[in-house]
Scaffold this motif. Sequence first.
Motif, PDB file in Angstrom:
ATOM      1  N   ASN A 541      19.723  52.664  71.619  1.00 59.35           N
ATOM      2  CA  ASN A 541      18.915  51.489  71.965  1.00 59.35           C
ATOM      3  C   ASN A 541      18.842  50.482  70.826  1.00 59.35           C
ATOM      4  OD1 ASN A 541      18.246  52.544  74.548  1.00 59.35           O
ATOM      5  ND2 ASN A 541      16.729  53.880  73.584  1.00 59.35           N
ATOM      6  N   SER A 542      19.981  50.192  70.267  1.00 62.67           N
ATOM      7  CA  SER A 542      20.030  49.234  69.166  1.00 62.67           C
ATOM      8  C   SER A 542      21.353  48.496  69.220  1.00 62.67           C
ATOM      9  CB  SER A 542      19.880  49.947  67.822  1.00 62.67           C
ATOM     10  OG  SER A 542      20.136  49.057  66.757  1.00 62.67           O
ATOM     11  N   GLU A 543      21.339  47.231  68.825  1.00 65.67           N
ATOM     12  CA  GLU A 543      22.574  46.457  68.707  1.00 65.67           C
ATOM     13  C   GLU A 543      23.198  46.622  67.327  1.00 65.67           C
ATOM     14  OE1 GLU A 543      24.222  44.413  71.141  1.00 65.67           O
ATOM     15  OE2 GLU A 543      22.941  45.739  72.313  1.00 65.67           O
ATOM     16  N   ASP A 544      22.550  47.351  66.447  1.00 61.74           N
ATOM     17  CA  ASP A 544      23.017  47.501  65.072  1.00 61.74           C
ATOM     18  C   ASP A 544      24.003  48.656  64.971  1.00 61.74           C
ATOM     19  OD1 ASP A 544      23.430  47.704  62.388  1.00 61.74           O
ATOM     20  OD2 ASP A 544      21.337  48.107  61.849  1.00 61.74           O
ATOM     21  N   PRO A 545      25.285  48.403  64.660  1.00 59.73           N
ATOM     22  CA  PRO A 545      26.251  49.497  64.552  1.00 59.73           C
ATOM     23  C   PRO A 545      25.859  50.553  63.527  1.00 59.73           C
ATOM     24  CG  PRO A 545      27.363  47.363  64.572  1.00 59.73           C
ATOM     25  CD  PRO A 545      25.895  47.085  64.432  1.00 59.73           C
ATOM     26  N   ALA A 546      25.045  50.187  62.555  1.00 59.81           N
ATOM     27  CA  ALA A 546      24.656  51.150  61.523  1.00 59.81           C
ATOM     28  C   ALA A 546      23.855  52.316  62.102  1.00 59.81           C
ATOM     29  CB  ALA A 546      23.857  50.446  60.423  1.00 59.81           C
ATOM     30  N   THR A 547      23.255  52.129  63.263  1.00 59.62           N
ATOM     31  CA  THR A 547      22.502  53.228  63.887  1.00 59.62           C
ATOM     32  C   THR A 547      23.429  54.244  64.543  1.00 59.62           C
ATOM     33  OG1 THR A 547      22.266  52.056  66.003  1.00 59.62           O
ATOM     34  CG2 THR A 547      20.556  51.679  64.333  1.00 59.62           C
ATOM     35  N   ARG A 548      24.730  53.934  64.626  1.00 65.31           N
ATOM     36  CA  ARG A 548      25.697  54.813  65.292  1.00 65.31           C
ATOM     37  C   ARG A 548      26.836  55.254  64.383  1.00 65.31           C
ATOM     38  NH1 ARG A 548      23.814  51.233  69.018  1.00 65.31           N
ATOM     39  NH2 ARG A 548      25.262  49.582  68.421  1.00 65.31           N
ATOM     40  N   GLY A 591      40.158  59.657  68.121  1.00 59.86           N
ATOM     41  CA  GLY A 591      40.350  60.703  67.135  1.00 59.86           C
ATOM     42  C   GLY A 591      39.171  60.863  66.209  1.00 59.86           C
ATOM     43  N   HIS A 592      38.084  60.111  66.459  1.00 65.70           N
ATOM     44  CA  HIS A 592      36.906  60.113  65.593  1.00 65.70           C
ATOM     45  C   HIS A 592      35.730  60.787  66.290  1.00 65.70           C
ATOM     46  CE1 HIS A 592      38.810  57.120  62.909  1.00 65.70           C
ATOM     47  NE2 HIS A 592      39.296  56.613  64.029  1.00 65.70           N
ATOM     48  N   LEU A 593      34.993  61.628  65.568  1.00 68.19           N
ATOM     49  CA  LEU A 593      33.809  62.279  66.132  1.00 68.19           C
ATOM     50  C   LEU A 593      32.538  61.967  65.340  1.00 68.19           C
ATOM     51  CD1 LEU A 593      35.036  65.822  67.203  1.00 68.19           C
ATOM     52  CD2 LEU A 593      34.667  63.798  68.619  1.00 68.19           C
ATOM     53  N   THR A 594      32.600  61.026  64.411  1.00 69.01           N
ATOM     54  CA  THR A 594      31.416  60.729  63.602  1.00 69.01           C
ATOM     55  C   THR A 594      30.639  59.531  64.126  1.00 69.01           C
ATOM     56  OG1 THR A 594      32.686  59.316  62.093  1.00 69.01           O
ATOM     57  CG2 THR A 594      32.512  61.677  61.557  1.00 69.01           C
ATOM     58  N   TYR A 595      31.211  58.797  65.085  1.00 70.81           N
ATOM     59  CA  TYR A 595      30.615  57.552  65.572  1.00 70.81           C
ATOM     60  C   TYR A 595      29.986  57.793  66.947  1.00 70.81           C
ATOM     61  CZ  TYR A 595      30.226  52.434  65.552  1.00 70.81           C
ATOM     62  OH  TYR A 595      29.765  51.134  65.503  1.00 70.81           O
ATOM     63  N   ILE A 596      28.706  57.482  67.099  1.00 68.62           N
ATOM     64  CA  ILE A 596      28.058  57.569  68.414  1.00 68.62           C
ATOM     65  C   ILE A 596      28.481  56.357  69.234  1.00 68.62           C
ATOM     66  CG2 ILE A 596      25.880  57.644  69.674  1.00 68.62           C
ATOM     67  CD1 ILE A 596      24.565  58.764  67.166  1.00 68.62           C
ATOM     68  N   PRO A 597      29.113  56.531  70.369  1.00 69.25           N
ATOM     69  CA  PRO A 597      29.466  55.367  71.191  1.00 69.25           C
ATOM     70  C   PRO A 597      28.226  54.576  71.591  1.00 69.25           C
ATOM     71  CG  PRO A 597      30.572  57.345  71.966  1.00 69.25           C
ATOM     72  CD  PRO A 597      29.551  57.791  70.973  1.00 69.25           C
ATOM     73  N   LYS A 598      28.395  53.282  71.757  1.00 67.94           N
ATOM     74  CA  LYS A 598      27.303  52.431  72.235  1.00 67.94           C
ATOM     75  C   LYS A 598      27.040  52.798  73.694  1.00 67.94           C
ATOM     76  CE  LYS A 598      25.786  47.603  71.990  1.00 67.94           C
ATOM     77  NZ  LYS A 598      25.312  47.358  73.362  1.00 67.94           N
ATOM     78  N   ASN A 599      25.857  53.368  73.987  1.00 69.15           N
ATOM     79  CA  ASN A 599      25.633  53.928  75.318  1.00 69.15           C
ATOM     80  C   ASN A 599      25.777  52.897  76.423  1.00 69.15           C
ATOM     81  OD1 ASN A 599      22.662  53.543  74.001  1.00 69.15           O
ATOM     82  ND2 ASN A 599      22.582  53.034  76.177  1.00 69.15           N
ATOM     83  N   ASP A 600      25.390  51.633  76.158  1.00 66.54           N
ATOM     84  CA  ASP A 600      25.525  50.605  77.191  1.00 66.54           C
ATOM     85  C   ASP A 600      26.770  49.753  76.987  1.00 66.54           C
ATOM     86  OD1 ASP A 600      24.620  49.367  74.905  1.00 66.54           O
ATOM     87  OD2 ASP A 600      23.058  48.193  75.890  1.00 66.54           O
ATOM     88  N   GLY A 601      27.708  50.259  76.183  1.00 62.99           N
ATOM     89  CA  GLY A 601      28.965  49.567  75.970  1.00 62.99           C
ATOM     90  C   GLY A 601      30.062  50.060  76.887  1.00 62.99           C
ATOM     91  N   ASP A 602      31.285  49.576  76.618  1.00 57.65           N
ATOM     92  CA  ASP A 602      32.415  49.883  77.482  1.00 57.65           C
ATOM     93  C   ASP A 602      33.110  51.195  77.128  1.00 57.65           C
ATOM     94  OD1 ASP A 602      31.799  47.362  78.332  1.00 57.65           O
ATOM     95  OD2 ASP A 602      33.619  46.404  77.588  1.00 57.65           O
ATOM     96  N   PHE A 603      33.017  51.624  75.866  1.00 58.43           N
ATOM     97  CA  PHE A 603      33.859  52.701  75.341  1.00 58.43           C
ATOM     98  C   PHE A 603      33.086  54.012  75.320  1.00 58.43           C
ATOM     99  CE2 PHE A 603      36.127  54.763  71.656  1.00 58.43           C
ATOM    100  CZ  PHE A 603      37.355  54.886  72.276  1.00 58.43           C
TER     101      PHE A 603
END
Length: 769
Positions: A541-548, A591-603
Amino acid sequence: MSSQTSGAMSPRRRSVRLGASTAAVLAVVSSAIVVAVPAVAAPVPAEVRQRLDLSQGWRFTGPDTGGQGPAGAAAVDFDDSSWRTVDVPHTYNAVDGADGCPGRNARTETRTGLTAIQKIFEQDTTEPCYDGVARGVAWYRKHVTVPASYRGKMLYLQFDAVSRIADVYVNGVAAGHHEGGYSRFRIQANGLRPGQDNVIAVKVSNAWGQDLAPLDADFTFFGGVTRPVSLIATDPLQIRMLDHGGPGVYLNQRDLTDAAATVDVTTRLWNNHAGARAVEVRTVVTDKRGMTVAERTDSAGDLAAGSAGNLVQRVTIANPHRWNGRRDPYLYRVHVQVRDKAAGKVTDLVSQPLGLRTIAVDAQTGFRLNGQPYRLYGVNLHTDVKRRGSAVTDGDSRRDFDNLDEMGATAVRMSHYQHPELNYTLADERGIVLWTEIPLVNSVKDTDQFRASTRAQLTELIRQNYNHPSIAFWGIGNEQRYADDAKPVNDLLSDLQTLAKRESPEQRLTTYATCCVPDTGRIANHADTTGHNIYSGWYTNSEDPATRDGKADAGINGLGRQLDAIHAALPNQPVAVSEYGAGIDVDDHTGHLTYIPKNDGDFHPVEYGNHFHERYWAQLSARPFVWGSFIWNLNEFASDWRAEGAVPGINDKGLISYDRGVKKDPFYFYKATWSSHPTLHLTSKGWTDRRRDNAAHNGPLIDDLRVYSNAERVTLKINGREIGTQQRSSPTDRIFEWADVLRPGDNAVEVTATVAGQTVTDTAAVTLS
């Protein structure tokens, strides 16, 4: 401490047990003692009621999103020739209820300074859409010739569900009104003329602004006559038809030992004759072979004209065979016949399932079935299907339960509403423990009408499903996100808890699914048990990539931290995880598992979803105090406002695609973990073209292979050359992995294993460049 269903009532949250008999409210209570009988062939008569299927050939128009539809549409002589012809079940939102807002909810990404990885994971090109579903008034009309043999009978129209408000007209005259989109209702329809043409008209509304739960929710409110319709003819002396859609026969297990089971059979009677009738009730219990194992006949006395009466009969079954979940879902059947003594004939017959079992929930050790630990793990289940919406078929239901069997689930939460009758029957037959609930989701209205309609939906849920042994939990609500001292919310939940315990004092527990309010607060803790909807590692619930960025494992491991905190604060409270999950688009890979996808994004990459489920299950299985865990969701489902993943209008957390055609990798992870079926599954098989020049692809996983299996060992070959055999690392391990084994170019991958003497193989073709 534990909550259980045997013995005497004690304070809430400490134990909930079989209470005293409810016979005090009954008009007639049989006191005769009848012992069990030796098993003999059961002389149960054929069906007494007559039933006419009305599902075919309705005329339909709508929805009118601003009005009430065509004027005079209920009239017998109304010209509906220009209307469409449809069969029911039918919904008028099958398409627009699952497509977002095509062509008009595009979004432009405006954030700058993103890294190459962030640009992939943060991509968000669609806006939520809150007006994409046509909600309003629709009309259904049907001409029916009622058989002449129905003369002298009581006639009832049965609607298995109409979403959400129904007004029914018979030959131009208002016959009944019902509110609530998911439960069965019956309307007395003696205005029908046997042997003649009749017109049935139904005005249906799923319009906005109704004082009816759910007010809002993360699923589409499909409008229409969404389940079958039938006409039922009964004798005037009957087992009561107008009992909140219930069967009129209610089974209460009073005692259960290895030597004997004692069951009270309550029959609700109705006499619509012009004069009194002397009534006799015969109850026969048959086993799985159809043999009689208990029987008794009692007088219900004289039932006055136009009056109701109840009879309780106590039957004893010797050496009972228990309903024992998936291990042994043994069912008896109880057949209740009503006999008009003066006429010397049977006037009605109702048969119901009987499963003999005890349940308990212990705050330290979890769920117990028949006194033994029984781990509840499974899924939430929405019923809608691509292109049909909520107008599902029996085949759709059977396919869902076949998938549950394949997966090895022991429990299902029937989210977020009453399901079709067949689903409860299938759960009984296949030994799946159920949490079923009313659609009190999110918002509450502080009005008398809203409270009354919510109470009515709970009463219907319990009465209509009272006898299904698979049901262990009545759900009284989901995610009321209000201040913890909000009086209207707490008053309503308290009232629903009281109602559920009064309607169903034995054999069941109540539960509630909470999120986003204090775990130890008032709202979360009105029911006997509490489930927690936990999505740590998905919803940021944030637009800040740093939270993911780089936060994946810290987020995912929040599940265990939250559960431990709840258990420490409320050590005597039974706790479950009522929802958990992550979006998965089978065409997205990383190939990355450290990044939480943006839940309301496309990916929504497959590999992150796999990792999420692997880590969540590891945390759940390590905590025996969690009495149940339920993945969100078995299938993708329609939520038209959503704008995320690959397809707007769909919640993509399901383990199976919306059309039921694709089972995602986590389905096979749980199958390998829960089921004894031989399982061997290569993950990420859709990632056939792995490119190092793609920022999303080029991570540590790009040249790895991963397998889910319940085998002891798995052998890998690539391009016909054996790479090696992996041994299971522990008795509970179901993950086999090979690092850095793919080579540039084409890789023909084959894995082989032996499970329970059966050889299983899976293959994939991968190009690495």
